[in-house]
Design an enzyme around this catalytic site. Structure first.
Site, PDB file in Angstrom:
ATOM      1  CG  ASP A   1      -3.109   8.164  -1.044  1.00  0.00           C
ATOM      2  OD1 ASP A   1      -2.964   8.604   0.113  1.00  0.00           O
ATOM      3  OD2 ASP A   1      -2.792   7.010  -1.384  1.00  0.00           O
TER       4      ASP A   1
ATOM      5  NE  ARG B   1       0.297   1.346   3.425  1.00  0.00           N
ATOM      6  CZ  ARG B   1       1.245   2.217   3.698  1.00  0.00           C
ATOM      7  NH1 ARG B   1       2.508   1.819   3.785  1.00  0.00           N
ATOM      8  NH2 ARG B   1       0.991   3.501   3.886  1.00  0.00           N
TER       9      ARG B   1
HETATM   10  O1  MRU Z   1      -4.449   3.057   2.411  1.00  0.00           O
HETATM   11  P1  MRU Z   1      -2.978   3.292   2.275  1.00  0.00           P
HETATM   12  O2  MRU Z   1      -2.163   2.691   3.376  1.00  0.00           O
HETATM   13  O3  MRU Z   1      -2.473   2.899   0.896  1.00  0.00           O
HETATM   14  O4  MRU Z   1      -2.828   4.872   2.400  1.00  0.00           O
HETATM   15  C1  MRU Z   1      -1.563   5.418   2.341  1.00  0.00           C
HETATM   16  C2  MRU Z   1      -1.534   6.883   2.525  1.00  0.00           C
HETATM   17  O5  MRU Z   1      -2.548   7.529   2.690  1.00  0.00           O
HETATM   18  C3  MRU Z   1      -0.208   7.550   2.397  1.00  0.00           C
HETATM   19  O6  MRU Z   1      -0.129   8.658   3.232  1.00  0.00           O
HETATM   20  C4  MRU Z   1      -0.010   8.011   0.948  1.00  0.00           C
HETATM   21  O7  MRU Z   1      -0.240   6.947   0.067  1.00  0.00           O
HETATM   22  C5  MRU Z   1       1.327   8.557   0.701  1.00  0.00           C
HETATM   23  S1  MRU Z   1       2.564   7.294   0.670  1.00  0.00           S
HETATM   24  C6  MRU Z   1       4.041   8.015   0.312  1.00  0.00           C
END
Ligand code: MRU
Length: 362
Positions: free
Chosen positions: A248, A54
């Site tokens: 994201d 993730r």
């Molecule tokens: O649901 P996830 O764990 O994929 O969410 C990750 C995040 O929100 C992070 O802060 C984002 O992807 C930035 S990673 C450099």
């Protein structure tokens, strides 16, 4: 103090003529280190959906490798069959998670490389796979380099002896290595600027408690874990110099989607007059969308809120919501740090200036 930077969320491996992507199972961290071997793009897609891997840049990288794996899965005879096969591969990978734009950015780039290979009349399995593999590796290497640049640029914004609060995990585990927000913290720590990192546990997936704390512990960076609802109290009663998060998807005006709970922190920062920074590579910026209202927000299973690892927390059949991300309006963001420079304060104009790459930064 030089940090080792040896945590990687995925590894691309050749065993004889067989290619595989090894994915570190982040669902089991920090107590168990287990690698999942993926030989097909479908297997990689599964690890993204299940969140074994993730973090926006990491998702983009593994999708690119999955695309390269797909070239090995099928014997293809003509260019038109190659195109329709990869259109299906793209559809499968694109359906995994909707919010992180890095996924779509990486698939777009892999499809462009595919088109170049086809124009050169290269469509034997071996020729295609070599071209696609080299593109995926380039995406990985560029992301790693971007994180180090982001780290250097972001570290300049922090004062000496800084206490920094972070949310979710935007570290090595979420990227190709080093990290975005955690990359800034790592770079600042190397420069002797970090006194302490306050880590939000990040309900419901606990990326802060399980992953960020684990990464900081590996690097022996001092940290303290808090539950998400403690942030306001800590800001009021202790010195917090900055909040720094990853992202994201960032719209053209600087509105940004990040892990649910990020918006709360930005509001709290505004009230307590604490700078609120977001760090992300340019591949996270979606200049096609004007503002944050257009960002698709992933709604995950309610069971991830009512249960933790199969342990029931709420009464049976409790209705629950699980938006996995929220959108922070750009007005609440002090600066967005990218490898192409810093948008400060974020606006349509400062964001657009990031598209002009300043070579001296890289
Ligand atoms: O649901 P996830 O764990 O994929 O969410 C990750 C995040 O929100 C992070 O802060 C984002 O992807 C930035 S990673 C450099």
């Amino acid at each position: 103090m030089k940090l080792k930077d040896n945590v990687r969320p995925f590894l691309w491996q050749h065993t004889g003529s067989r290619l595989k992507l090894m994915v570190l199972d982040q669902l089991l961290l920090p107590t168990t280190i287990k690698w999942l071997a993926c030989f097909t793009h479908g297997q990689v897609a599964r690890t993204i959906v299940d969140m074994n891997v993730r973090g926006a840049p990491a998702i983009g990288c593994v999708a690119a490798y999955a695309f390269a794996l797909a070239a090995h899965e099928k014997k293809i005879s003509s260019a038109s069959k190659v195109k329709s096969y990869f259109a299906r591969v793209t559809k499968t990978l694109a359906a995994t998670r909707p919010t992180a734009v890095n996924l779509f950015w990486a698939l777009d780039r892999m499809n462009k490389r595919l088109d170049c290979e086809l124009k050169l009349n290269l469509h034997s399995t071996q020729e295609l796979s070599a071209g696609l593999e080299s593109e995926a590796m380039q995406i990985f290497e560029e992301d790693l380099a971007a994180n180090h640049t982001i780290g250097r640029l972001g570290a300049k914004l922090l004062p000496k002896n800084a206490v920094v609060l972070t949310h979710c995990n935007a570290g090595s585990l979420a990227t190709s290595g080093w990290g975005t927000s955690l990359g800034v913290i790592r770079s600042a720590y190397e420069e002797g600027k970090i006194k302490k990192v306050i880590v939000d546990e990040t309900r419901p997936y606990l990326q802060g408690a399980r992953l960020t704390a684990w990464e900081l512990a590996q690097d022996k960076i001092p940290y303290q874990l808090i539950t998400d609802n403690m942030a306001a109290h800590i800001m009021k009663t202790e010195k917090v110099d900055a909040v720094i998060v990853g992202s994201d998807r960032i719209a053209a005006n600087g509105d940004l989607a990040n892990k649910i709970g990020t918006y709360n922190l930005a509001v709290l920062c505004s009230y307590h007059k604490i700078p609120f920074y977001a760090a992300a590579p340019i591949s996270t910026c979606d200049f096609k969308i004007e503002c944050g209202d257009e960002i698709p927000i992933e709604e995950r299973s309610a069971r991830e809120v009512t249960h933790i690892k199969n342990i029931q927390l709420a009464p049976k059949n409790t209705a629950a919501r699980h938006p996995a991300f929220d959108v922070t309006p750009h007005e609440l963001v002090t600066a967005i740090i990218t490898q192409n420079g810093v948008a400060s304060p974020p606006s349509k104009k400062t964001m657009a200036s990031l598209l002009t790459i300043i070579p001296a930064l890289n």
